[in-house]
Write a protein that holds these residues in place. Structure first.
Motif, mmCIF file in Angstrom:
data_model
loop_
_atom_site.group_PDB
_atom_site.id
_atom_site.type_symbol
_atom_site.label_atom_id
_atom_site.label_comp_id
_atom_site.label_asym_id
_atom_site.label_seq_id
_atom_site.Cartn_x
_atom_site.Cartn_y
_atom_site.Cartn_z
ATOM 1 N N ASP A 29 0.851 -1.187 0.000
ATOM 2 C CA ASP A 29 0.000 0.000 0.000
ATOM 3 C C ASP A 29 0.893 1.245 0.000
ATOM 4 O OD1 ASP A 29 -1.632 2.217 0.783
ATOM 5 O OD2 ASP A 29 -3.054 0.839 1.733
ATOM 6 N N PRO A 30 0.804 2.085 -1.038
ATOM 7 C CA PRO A 30 1.678 3.259 -1.123
ATOM 8 C C PRO A 30 1.566 4.198 0.080
ATOM 9 C CG PRO A 30 0.499 2.943 -3.187
ATOM 10 C CD PRO A 30 -0.070 1.964 -2.197
ATOM 11 N N TRP A 31 0.438 4.202 0.748
ATOM 12 C CA TRP A 31 0.238 5.066 1.906
ATOM 13 C C TRP A 31 1.273 4.783 2.994
ATOM 14 C CZ3 TRP A 31 -0.793 4.798 7.091
ATOM 15 C CH2 TRP A 31 -1.261 5.966 7.691
ATOM 16 N N LEU A 32 1.643 3.527 3.150
ATOM 17 C CA LEU A 32 2.619 3.150 4.172
ATOM 18 C C LEU A 32 3.962 3.845 3.963
ATOM 19 C CD1 LEU A 32 1.764 -0.637 4.156
ATOM 20 C CD2 LEU A 32 1.336 0.935 6.047
ATOM 21 N N TYR A 33 4.342 4.000 2.719
ATOM 22 C CA TYR A 33 5.627 4.599 2.389
ATOM 23 C C TYR A 33 5.524 6.127 2.361
ATOM 24 C CZ TYR A 33 6.409 -0.241 1.242
ATOM 25 O OH TYR A 33 6.488 -1.600 1.328
ATOM 26 N N ALA A 34 4.438 6.625 1.776
ATOM 27 C CA ALA A 34 4.277 8.079 1.633
ATOM 28 C C ALA A 34 3.914 8.759 2.947
ATOM 29 C CB ALA A 34 3.210 8.384 0.577
ATOM 30 N N SER A 35 3.027 8.162 3.717
ATOM 31 C CA SER A 35 2.532 8.830 4.921
ATOM 32 C C SER A 35 3.262 8.427 6.195
ATOM 33 C CB SER A 35 1.041 8.564 5.088
ATOM 34 O OG SER A 35 0.338 9.159 4.016
ATOM 35 N N LEU A 36 3.694 7.186 6.282
ATOM 36 C CA LEU A 36 4.410 6.762 7.484
ATOM 37 C C LEU A 36 5.915 6.898 7.332
ATOM 38 C CD1 LEU A 36 2.485 3.575 8.682
ATOM 39 C CD2 LEU A 36 2.131 5.972 9.293
ATOM 40 N N GLY A 37 6.367 7.061 6.111
ATOM 41 C CA GLY A 37 7.803 7.199 5.887
ATOM 42 C C GLY A 37 8.568 5.895 5.961
ATOM 43 N N VAL A 38 7.867 4.769 5.755
ATOM 44 C CA VAL A 38 8.578 3.490 5.693
ATOM 45 C C VAL A 38 9.572 3.593 4.539
ATOM 46 C CG1 VAL A 38 8.346 1.029 5.179
ATOM 47 C CG2 VAL A 38 6.697 2.155 6.689
ATOM 48 N N PRO A 39 10.823 3.234 4.755
ATOM 49 C CA PRO A 39 11.804 3.321 3.668
ATOM 50 C C PRO A 39 11.382 2.438 2.486
ATOM 51 C CG PRO A 39 12.901 2.974 5.777
ATOM 52 C CD PRO A 39 11.431 2.792 6.016
ATOM 53 N N ASP A 40 11.325 3.037 1.307
ATOM 54 C CA ASP A 40 10.958 2.286 0.106
ATOM 55 C C ASP A 40 12.230 1.660 -0.473
ATOM 56 O OD1 ASP A 40 9.596 1.147 -1.949
ATOM 57 O OD2 ASP A 40 9.135 3.021 -2.987
ATOM 58 N N THR A 41 12.715 0.686 0.277
ATOM 59 C CA THR A 41 13.939 -0.041 -0.058
ATOM 60 C C THR A 41 13.627 -1.525 0.018
ATOM 61 O OG1 THR A 41 14.588 -0.137 2.271
ATOM 62 C CG2 THR A 41 15.384 1.764 0.984
ATOM 63 N N LEU A 42 14.565 -2.352 -0.385
ATOM 64 C CA LEU A 42 14.367 -3.798 -0.245
ATOM 65 C C LEU A 42 14.112 -4.157 1.209
ATOM 66 C CD1 LEU A 42 17.077 -5.252 -2.647
ATOM 67 C CD2 LEU A 42 14.595 -5.311 -2.940
ATOM 68 N N ASP A 43 14.890 -3.568 2.122
ATOM 69 C CA ASP A 43 14.704 -3.861 3.545
ATOM 70 C C ASP A 43 13.342 -3.381 4.035
ATOM 71 O OD1 ASP A 43 17.168 -5.111 3.811
ATOM 72 O OD2 ASP A 43 18.169 -3.321 4.577
ATOM 73 N N GLY A 44 12.955 -2.177 3.657
ATOM 74 C CA GLY A 44 11.659 -1.643 4.084
ATOM 75 C C GLY A 44 10.507 -2.490 3.583
#
Length: 182
Positions: A29-44
């Motif tokens: 879900d893109p919201w997790l990365y855009a709004s929570l700032g989860v790193p959009d990396t392999l690890d994230g």
């Protein structure tokens, strides 16, 4: 019986893949990365797939049979997928097994920490575990606390579902985190 008749598949394998696929979709879900700032990396991405898969496995392990067997099938689907993805990324055959083992150990440690915090209803402990794993201890601008709220909401939401048919419905991430969609 054909040549492949000798290779009997676990009867829960397909259901495990379906449940795992739903966990992956929820984790993307893109919201997790855009709004929570989860790193959009392999690890994230691994951490969010692991969190959502953990929640499904946790739910199934609490059920009577076939719950635990289905939980194992979800786990197996996850690590078969990790193996395939590593190979597709060009990781050499000789090191795939070691990398999958490291991922398995990371998943296991995270599952223990998240499960303990959820069982104790300790939001601070859950947020701390998420900050340590998802953000690797870096500042997260409140993302870990909001992800902890989301994880607890998803855990409660999953508790009311029968997953034995291979179907699971996650709440939209923004709703589970108690925020308006971005």
């Amino acid at each position: 019986m054909g040549v492949f008749g000798f290779f009997r598949r676990n009867r829960y394998e397909q259901l495990g893949y379906e449940l795992y696929g739903a966990a992956v979709a929820a984790a993307r879900d893109p919201w997790l990365y855009a709004s929570l700032g989860v790193p959009d990396t392999l690890d994230g991405r691994f951490d969010l797939v692991g969190l959502h898969t953990f929640l499904v496995i946790r739910r199934l392990q609490r059920d009577p049979a076939p719950g635990p067997a289905l939980a194992q099938a979800v786990f197996d689907a996850m690590f078969t997928d990790m193996d395939v993805n590593l190979r597709e990324m060009g990781v050499g055959d000789l090191s795939v097994g070691k990398k999958v083992k490291i991922m398995w150990e990371a998943f296991h440690g995270r599952a223990q920490a998240y499960g303990r915090a959820l069982d104790q209803e300790d939001e601070a402990e859950l947020a701390a575990a998420l900050a340590r794993n998802v953000w690797r201890g870096q500042p997260d601008a409140g993302g870990a606390a909001r992800l902890a709220v989301l994880a607890r909401a998803q855990d409660r939401h999953l508790a009311g579902q029968d997953l034995t048919g291979g179907r699971v419905a996650f709440l939209p991430a923004a709703e589970a985190a108690g925020a308006a969609p971005a």
